[in-house]
Design a protein around this motif. Structure first.
Motif, PDB file in Angstrom:
ATOM      1  N   SER A  20       0.759  -1.284   0.055  1.00 23.38           N
ATOM      2  CA  SER A  20       0.017   0.067   0.083  1.00 23.38           C
ATOM      3  C   SER A  20       0.856   1.364  -0.136  1.00 23.38           C
ATOM      4  N   ALA A  21       1.904   1.230   0.938  1.00 28.32           N
ATOM      5  CA  ALA A  21       2.900   2.391   0.746  1.00 28.32           C
ATOM      6  C   ALA A  21       3.717   2.629  -0.241  1.00 28.32           C
ATOM      7  N   HIS A  26       4.751   5.783  -5.314  1.00 28.84           N
ATOM      8  CA  HIS A  26       4.778   6.020  -6.686  1.00 28.84           C
ATOM      9  C   HIS A  26       4.016   7.362  -7.192  1.00 28.84           C
ATOM     10  N   GLY A  27       2.698   7.417  -6.393  1.00 30.43           N
ATOM     11  CA  GLY A  27       2.092   8.502  -6.550  1.00 30.43           C
ATOM     12  C   GLY A  27       2.823  10.011  -6.103  1.00 30.43           C
ATOM     13  N   LYS A  32       5.968  14.663  -7.642  1.00 29.79           N
ATOM     14  CA  LYS A  32       7.390  15.399  -7.650  1.00 29.79           C
ATOM     15  C   LYS A  32       7.980  15.794  -9.044  1.00 29.79           C
ATOM     16  N   LYS A  33       7.763  14.976 -10.050  1.00 31.93           N
ATOM     17  CA  LYS A  33       8.151  14.959 -11.542  1.00 31.93           C
ATOM     18  C   LYS A  33       7.208  15.978 -12.138  1.00 31.93           C
ATOM     19  N   LYS A  77      12.105   5.757   4.009  1.00 33.29           N
ATOM     20  CA  LYS A  77      13.482   6.085   3.347  1.00 33.29           C
ATOM     21  C   LYS A  77      13.333   6.380   1.853  1.00 33.29           C
ATOM     22  N   LEU A  78      12.382   5.642   1.282  1.00 36.98           N
ATOM     23  CA  LEU A  78      11.847   5.583  -0.129  1.00 36.98           C
ATOM     24  C   LEU A  78      11.292   7.307  -0.339  1.00 36.98           C
ATOM     25  N   ALA A  79      10.374   7.513   0.597  1.00 40.06           N
ATOM     26  CA  ALA A  79       9.612   8.649   0.451  1.00 40.06           C
ATOM     27  C   ALA A  79      10.703   9.685   0.613  1.00 40.06           C
ATOM     28  N   LEU A  80      11.562   9.807   1.500  1.00 38.09           N
ATOM     29  CA  LEU A  80      12.485  10.883   1.703  1.00 38.09           C
ATOM     30  C   LEU A  80      13.260  10.922   0.698  1.00 38.09           C
TER      31      LEU A  80
END
Length: 91
Positions: A20-21, A26-27, A32-33, A77-80
């Motif tokens: 889910s996270a 990905h969203g 961000k892009k 960490k991925l989100a950061l």
């Protein structure tokens, strides 16, 4: 919703949280892009991703393995990395 396996472990639950996270991360990457500013991405992280990872955590987190805890930390960490790619280390 917390998923509990027959052997009183949280493998299925941690996997569900991770999937889910990751979808929500990905969203975050897509936004961000498309030009969203970090301050807005942080707000989105706090509203969408962090609650997914921490929902009812006091009840199940103490019973997770160190590998599962590492998987949950990787989500954050991925989100950061998405929000602040210029940072070299994430604590």
């Amino acid at each position: 919703m917390c998923t509990l396996a027959n052997k009183l472990n949280f493998n299925d639950h941690v996997e569900s949280v991770r999937k889910s996270a990751n979808k929500k991360s990905h969203g975050l990457l897509v936004l961000k892009k498309s030009g969203f500013q970090p301050v807005h991405l942080v707000q989105l992280y706090k509203v969408q991703i962090l609650p997914t990872v921490t929902h009812t955590a006091p009840a199940w987190y103490p019973f997770t393995t160190s590998e599962q805890q590492g998987d949950l930390e990787k989500i954050q960490k991925l989100a950061l990395r998405i929000i602040f790619p210029e940072l070299e280390r994430y604590y």
